[in-house]
Design a protein around this motif. Structure first.
Motif, PDB file in Angstrom:
ATOM      1  N   UNK A 161       0.778  -1.139  -0.010  1.00 28.25           N
ATOM      2  CA  UNK A 161      -0.064   0.073   0.050  1.00 28.25           C
ATOM      3  C   UNK A 161       0.837   1.497   0.095  1.00 28.25           C
ATOM      4  N   UNK A 162       0.140   2.340  -0.358  1.00 30.67           N
ATOM      5  CA  UNK A 162       1.169   3.689  -0.442  1.00 30.67           C
ATOM      6  C   UNK A 162       1.557   4.058   0.952  1.00 30.67           C
ATOM      7  N   UNK A 163       2.675   4.833   0.808  1.00 23.15           N
ATOM      8  CA  UNK A 163       3.241   5.241   2.188  1.00 23.15           C
ATOM      9  C   UNK A 163       2.366   6.583   2.409  1.00 23.15           C
ATOM     10  N   UNK A 164       2.280   7.281   3.727  1.00 21.47           N
ATOM     11  CA  UNK A 164       1.454   8.416   4.011  1.00 21.47           C
ATOM     12  C   UNK A 164       2.665   9.399   4.432  1.00 21.47           C
ATOM     13  N   UNK A 165       2.736  10.445   3.737  1.00 19.44           N
ATOM     14  CA  UNK A 165       3.500  11.482   4.149  1.00 19.44           C
ATOM     15  C   UNK A 165       2.895  12.753   4.702  1.00 19.44           C
ATOM     16  N   UNK A 166       3.236  13.263   5.842  1.00 16.46           N
ATOM     17  CA  UNK A 166       2.402  14.136   6.512  1.00 16.46           C
ATOM     18  C   UNK A 166       3.273  15.570   6.782  1.00 16.46           C
ATOM     19  N   UNK A 167       2.779  16.655   6.615  1.00 12.70           N
ATOM     20  CA  UNK A 167       3.578  17.952   6.933  1.00 12.70           C
ATOM     21  C   UNK A 167       2.590  18.996   7.130  1.00 12.70           C
ATOM     22  N   UNK A 168       3.271  19.999   7.364  1.00 10.23           N
ATOM     23  CA  UNK A 168       2.337  21.445   7.556  1.00 10.23           C
ATOM     24  C   UNK A 168       2.857  22.562   6.570  1.00 10.23           C
ATOM     25  N   UNK A 169       2.041  23.409   6.380  1.00 12.05           N
ATOM     26  CA  UNK A 169       2.199  24.757   5.947  1.00 12.05           C
ATOM     27  C   UNK A 169       2.508  25.844   7.274  1.00 12.05           C
ATOM     28  N   UNK A 170       3.570  25.746   7.693  1.00 12.76           N
ATOM     29  CA  UNK A 170       3.402  26.816   8.786  1.00 12.76           C
ATOM     30  C   UNK A 170       3.606  28.220   8.443  1.00 12.76           C
ATOM     31  N   UNK A 171       2.738  29.233   8.901  1.00 15.60           N
ATOM     32  CA  UNK A 171       2.963  30.460   8.596  1.00 15.60           C
ATOM     33  C   UNK A 171       2.974  31.511   9.836  1.00 15.60           C
ATOM     34  N   UNK A 217       5.059   6.786  -7.323  1.00 11.73           N
ATOM     35  CA  UNK A 217       5.985   6.459  -6.310  1.00 11.73           C
ATOM     36  C   UNK A 217       5.334   5.935  -5.020  1.00 11.73           C
ATOM     37  N   UNK A 218       4.006   5.714  -5.156  1.00 13.44           N
ATOM     38  CA  UNK A 218       2.974   4.861  -4.057  1.00 13.44           C
ATOM     39  C   UNK A 218       3.093   5.659  -3.013  1.00 13.44           C
ATOM     40  N   UNK A 219       2.935   7.158  -3.068  1.00 11.78           N
ATOM     41  CA  UNK A 219       2.804   8.028  -1.462  1.00 11.78           C
ATOM     42  C   UNK A 219       1.484   8.792  -1.775  1.00 11.78           C
ATOM     43  N   UNK A 220       0.948   9.156  -0.668  1.00  9.23           N
ATOM     44  CA  UNK A 220       0.080  10.335  -0.523  1.00  9.23           C
ATOM     45  C   UNK A 220       0.570  11.170   0.397  1.00  9.23           C
ATOM     46  N   UNK A 221       0.688  12.488   0.157  1.00 10.80           N
ATOM     47  CA  UNK A 221       1.195  13.620   0.890  1.00 10.80           C
ATOM     48  C   UNK A 221      -0.038  14.212   1.294  1.00 10.80           C
ATOM     49  N   UNK A 222      -0.241  14.704   2.774  1.00  2.00           N
ATOM     50  CA  UNK A 222      -1.180  15.509   3.355  1.00  2.00           C
ATOM     51  C   UNK A 222      -0.571  16.710   4.135  1.00  2.00           C
ATOM     52  N   UNK A 223      -0.966  17.883   3.671  1.00  2.00           N
ATOM     53  CA  UNK A 223      -0.394  18.921   4.554  1.00  2.00           C
ATOM     54  C   UNK A 223      -1.622  19.651   5.291  1.00  2.00           C
ATOM     55  N   UNK A 224      -1.405  20.157   6.599  1.00  2.01           N
ATOM     56  CA  UNK A 224      -2.174  20.777   7.320  1.00  2.01           C
ATOM     57  C   UNK A 224      -1.626  22.100   7.517  1.00  2.01           C
ATOM     58  N   UNK A 225      -2.506  23.185   7.584  1.00  2.70           N
ATOM     59  CA  UNK A 225      -2.319  24.546   7.913  1.00  2.70           C
ATOM     60  C   UNK A 225      -1.625  24.729   9.228  1.00  2.70           C
ATOM     61  N   UNK A 226      -0.738  25.471   9.726  1.00  2.00           N
ATOM     62  CA  UNK A 226      -0.235  25.615  10.903  1.00  2.00           C
ATOM     63  C   UNK A 226       0.219  26.834  11.304  1.00  2.00           C
TER      64      UNK A 226
END
Length: 185
Positions: free
Chosen positions: A42-52, A114-123
């Motif tokens: 299964x795809x890998x999950x990449x998590x991050x933020x958009x820090x502002x 590349x078998x990934x899903x990237x999720x970005x949160x506002x921060x």
């Protein structure tokens, strides 16, 4: 062939074969001929933020491969036992040492090749204090016209930043669901 990275059964160690499982599945899977275990890739999950902070966004210069020396949003792989928001906050702390207030999920970027899903949160950053970790050469706040667009590490970061600044100009943030088609290797 894509998606054939499993060689041995994780339960008994026997060599697996790729075939359609006997359960009616429609995709070839790694199946153990010894114990019958079906292994899924299964795809890998990449998590991050958009820090502002006000009009500026935080970027980190990578101290690791891939894309050593390129700029990115703080992000990394999800760990077992954490929620997506917890993982995004952890990565932001590890890579930038920023004090943030987690916001809403902002972007979901699928990268099928590349078998990934990237999720970005506002921060929202609570102050301009930064304490980058060992995976970061430098962490800095940038105005939109200062972002090193040609030096961004990943297509998902560029796409997320473009949408962030566009939404900021509109005065409201939306959720963005995007498929990123990368050129063949």
């Amino acid at each position: 062939m894509k998606g054939r990275s499993i060689r041995h059964c994780r339960l008994c160690g026997a060599l697996v074969t790729y075939r359609l499982p006997d359960d009616g599945d429609t995709r070839e899977r790694a199946v153990c001929p010894a114990c019958g275990t079906v292994h899924y890739e299964n795809p890998l999950i990449v998590l991050g933020t958009v820090p502002y902070l006000a009009e500026r966004v935080l970027l980190c210069k990578r101290a690791i491969e891939p894309r050593f020396g390129k700029w990115t949003l703080p992000a990394g792989f999800m760990e077992l036992g954490e929620s997506m928001a917890e993982g995004a906050a952890r990565e932001t702390a590890e890579e930038a040492g920023a004090n943030i207030r987690m916001g809403e999920l902002f972007s979901c970027m699928s990268l099928p090749r590349v078998g990934q899903v990237h999720f970005f949160y506002l921060a929202e950053m609570l102050d301009d204090t930064l304490d980058p970790g060992p995976e970061t050469l430098e962490a800095r706040l940038f105005m939109e016209d200062e972002v090193p667009w040609e030096e961004l590490a990943f297509a998902t970061v560029s796409e997320t930043l473009h949408r962030f600044f566009a939404d900021r100009r509109k005065g409201s943030f939306a959720m963005h669901d995007v498929d990123i088609v990368l050129p063949p290797k």
